[in-house]
Design a protein around this motif. Structure first.
Motif, mmCIF file in Angstrom:
data_model
loop_
_atom_site.group_PDB
_atom_site.id
_atom_site.type_symbol
_atom_site.label_atom_id
_atom_site.label_comp_id
_atom_site.label_asym_id
_atom_site.label_seq_id
_atom_site.Cartn_x
_atom_site.Cartn_y
_atom_site.Cartn_z
ATOM 1 N N THR A 65 -0.672 -0.831 -7.469
ATOM 2 C CA THR A 65 0.461 -0.653 -6.564
ATOM 3 C C THR A 65 0.157 0.395 -5.492
ATOM 4 N N SER A 66 -0.596 1.438 -5.853
ATOM 5 C CA SER A 66 -0.962 2.450 -4.857
ATOM 6 C C SER A 66 -1.938 1.876 -3.841
ATOM 7 N N THR A 67 -2.841 1.020 -4.296
ATOM 8 C CA THR A 67 -3.773 0.364 -3.375
ATOM 9 C C THR A 67 -3.025 -0.527 -2.392
ATOM 10 N N ILE A 68 -2.086 -1.306 -2.907
ATOM 11 C CA ILE A 68 -1.285 -2.166 -2.034
ATOM 12 C C ILE A 68 -0.494 -1.329 -1.039
ATOM 13 N N GLY A 69 0.069 -0.205 -1.513
ATOM 14 C CA GLY A 69 0.825 0.661 -0.620
ATOM 15 C C GLY A 69 -0.039 1.260 0.481
ATOM 16 N N ALA A 70 -1.289 1.637 0.134
ATOM 17 C CA ALA A 70 -2.183 2.207 1.150
ATOM 18 C C ALA A 70 -2.569 1.160 2.187
ATOM 19 N N LEU A 71 -2.812 -0.065 1.744
ATOM 20 C CA LEU A 71 -3.191 -1.116 2.680
ATOM 21 C C LEU A 71 -2.014 -1.571 3.542
ATOM 22 N N GLN A 72 -0.797 -1.396 3.040
ATOM 23 C CA GLN A 72 0.390 -1.796 3.785
ATOM 24 C C GLN A 72 1.060 -0.622 4.500
ATOM 25 N N LEU A 73 0.384 0.495 4.617
ATOM 26 C CA LEU A 73 0.980 1.690 5.193
ATOM 27 C C LEU A 73 1.433 1.446 6.633
ATOM 28 N N PHE A 74 2.652 1.877 6.943
ATOM 29 C CA PHE A 74 3.182 1.709 8.292
ATOM 30 C C PHE A 74 4.070 2.872 8.718
ATOM 31 N N ASP A 75 5.085 3.204 7.914
ATOM 32 C CA ASP A 75 6.109 4.152 8.344
ATOM 33 C C ASP A 75 5.523 5.524 8.647
ATOM 34 N N GLU A 76 4.704 6.040 7.721
ATOM 35 C CA GLU A 76 4.235 7.414 7.859
ATOM 36 C C GLU A 76 3.361 7.600 9.105
ATOM 37 N N ASN A 77 2.354 6.740 9.260
ATOM 38 C CA ASN A 77 1.472 6.918 10.414
ATOM 39 C C ASN A 77 2.164 6.516 11.725
ATOM 40 N N PHE A 78 3.123 5.606 11.676
ATOM 41 C CA PHE A 78 3.869 5.238 12.879
ATOM 42 C C PHE A 78 4.676 6.419 13.405
ATOM 43 N N ILE A 79 5.284 7.179 12.499
ATOM 44 C CA ILE A 79 6.129 8.297 12.909
ATOM 45 C C ILE A 79 5.297 9.556 13.157
ATOM 46 N N LEU A 80 4.324 9.827 12.294
ATOM 47 C CA LEU A 80 3.551 11.064 12.424
ATOM 48 C C LEU A 80 2.635 11.046 13.645
ATOM 49 N N THR A 81 1.852 9.986 13.791
ATOM 50 C CA THR A 81 0.805 9.975 14.822
ATOM 51 C C THR A 81 0.862 8.759 15.730
ATOM 52 N N GLY A 82 1.656 7.743 15.383
ATOM 53 C CA GLY A 82 1.677 6.523 16.177
ATOM 54 C C GLY A 82 0.372 5.755 16.122
ATOM 55 N N GLY A 83 -0.443 6.030 15.100
ATOM 56 C CA GLY A 83 -1.746 5.378 14.978
ATOM 57 C C GLY A 83 -2.875 6.176 15.590
ATOM 58 N N GLY A 84 -2.564 7.208 16.334
ATOM 59 C CA GLY A 84 -3.587 8.032 16.968
ATOM 60 C C GLY A 84 -3.961 9.210 16.102
ATOM 61 N N PRO A 85 -4.708 10.140 16.651
ATOM 62 C CA PRO A 85 -5.345 10.074 17.977
ATOM 63 C C PRO A 85 -6.601 9.213 17.948
ATOM 64 N N SER A 86 -6.829 8.505 19.045
ATOM 65 C CA SER A 86 -7.988 7.601 19.178
ATOM 66 C C SER A 86 -8.030 6.585 18.048
ATOM 67 N N ASN A 87 -6.836 6.104 17.632
ATOM 68 C CA ASN A 87 -6.698 5.093 16.587
ATOM 69 C C ASN A 87 -7.256 5.556 15.246
ATOM 70 N N ALA A 88 -7.312 6.877 15.019
ATOM 71 C CA ALA A 88 -7.853 7.401 13.765
ATOM 72 C C ALA A 88 -6.950 7.101 12.581
ATOM 73 N N THR A 89 -5.660 6.892 12.811
ATOM 74 C CA THR A 89 -4.733 6.575 11.728
ATOM 75 C C THR A 89 -4.122 5.183 11.898
ATOM 76 N N LEU A 90 -4.786 4.349 12.672
ATOM 77 C CA LEU A 90 -4.319 2.963 12.833
ATOM 78 C C LEU A 90 -4.587 2.186 11.557
ATOM 79 N N THR A 91 -3.557 1.549 11.024
ATOM 80 C CA THR A 91 -3.684 0.739 9.813
ATOM 81 C C THR A 91 -3.414 -0.723 10.156
ATOM 82 N N PRO A 92 -3.806 -1.658 9.270
ATOM 83 C CA PRO A 92 -3.615 -3.080 9.593
ATOM 84 C C PRO A 92 -2.171 -3.456 9.908
ATOM 85 N N VAL A 93 -1.204 -2.907 9.166
ATOM 86 C CA VAL A 93 0.191 -3.276 9.409
ATOM 87 C C VAL A 93 0.667 -2.705 10.742
ATOM 88 N N LEU A 94 0.221 -1.504 11.084
ATOM 89 C CA LEU A 94 0.599 -0.925 12.379
ATOM 90 C C LEU A 94 -0.017 -1.730 13.520
#
Length: 309
Positions: free
Chosen positions: A238-267
């Motif tokens: 379940t933690s693996t699935i949650g990490a691969l589906q991560l969206f809310d945290e990186n969307f709000i914290l960094t927006g996927g940046g900087p330089s797409n360093a926190t861009l995830t597949p769902v974002l």
């Protein structure tokens, strides 16, 4: 005629090959009647969107006209650097964040399961509280705390002489901040699951290990861990699935940046689907993610299986 056969006939048990009676047909109809709402909800909110997204992944839009494009979207995936970058970022979370979180959750569960610890219920509630906070709320709080100028975290590390860190605008520290926030949010949730597994281990096994002269580490390794294997498998998957589906945290914290360093597949899927309005390609990204999640889940289940079974 045997006694078992006679008893079966007297009790009204259905014989093999006999057609169902009126009562059985009526009971079956009532069963389907009560199950119909759940089946309808499942079909409307799960089965239909699943099939529709699969069909949409084979569609492309050209000059405002959407039509069947074959494997064009999947061929586009192979050459899209952002897709592979997002998967690499998710892989970093899997390698560092998931083991860290499961390890902390297991440590907390073992400590909070000790009979000598006072106020155990209070400590358990405190550690579980982050799991009941909303994703948006806690992400906003962490965003304020991690500000480079005046953030609480930089003020705390400044007390010991560490210079301020640009947590959200540096690729390395942005990943560290994301890992830290997710670990804070979900460690207590996994701790409760592991704690329930610990409380299900019979005390006789601990007593037997003590009589055999097993130390605390040997008891943990040969008694606790094998008994917790099903719970560890569940929390890891379940933690693996949650990490691969991560969206809310990186969307709000960094927006996927900087330089797409926190861009995830769902974002990235969100950007393609709801900013570029390329829903066919977004569906292809979603099904690629489904494949990756399935592979990782099966691999984890196989690696953590009971080899003696």
């Amino acid at each position: 005629m045997s006694a078992a056969t006679a008893a079966g006939r007297r009790s009204g048990a259905p014989r093999q090959g006999r057609r169902p009676g009126a009562l059985e047909r009526r009971t079956s109809r009532f069963g389907w009647f009560f199950a119909a709402p759940a089946v309808a909800l499942f079909g409307f909110f799960f089965a239909y969107p699943l099939v529709a997204s699969l069909m949409q992944s084979f569609q492309v839009t050209q000059d405002g006209v959407t039509g069947f494009g074959g494997l064009a979207n999947y061929e586009k995936l192979a050459g899209d650097d952002l897709v592979w970058l997002s998967l690499m970022n998710a892989g970093i979370l899997l390698v560092f964040q998931v083991p860290l979180m499961i390890g902390l959750a297991l440590l907390l569960a073992v400590v909070l399961n000790q009979s000598w610890l006072k106020f155990r219920t209070t400590f358990r509630m405190i550690h579980f509280l982050p799991a009941v906070t909303t994703l948006v709320a806690y992400s906003l709080v962490f965003r304020v705390m991690l500000q480079a100028d005046g953030g609480v975290i930089n003020q705390l590390i400044g007390v010991v002489g560490i210079p301020p860190i640009d947590w959200l605008n540096n690729p390395f520290w942005a990943r560290v901040a994301l890992i830290g926030s997710i670990t804070w949010r979900w460690t207590g949730y996994n701790m409760v699951l592991l704690l329930a597994g610990l409380q299900g281990i019979p005390k006789e096994q601990y007593e037997s290990a003590a009589l055999d002269g097993a130390t605390g580490w040997r008891t943990f390794r040969h008694v606790v861990v094998p008994q917790l294997r099903p719970v560890l498998i569940f929390t890891s998957i379940t933690s693996t699935i949650g990490a691969l589906q991560l969206f809310d945290e990186n969307f709000i914290l960094t927006g996927g940046g900087p330089s797409n360093a926190t861009l995830t597949p769902v974002l990235y899927l969100y950007r393609v689907g709801f900013r570029q309005f390329d829903f066919g390609y977004a569906s292809a990204i979603a099904w690629l993610l489904v494949l990756v999640i399935g592979i990782f889940s099966i691999a984890q289940f196989w690696l953590m299986r009971d080899k003696e079974a």
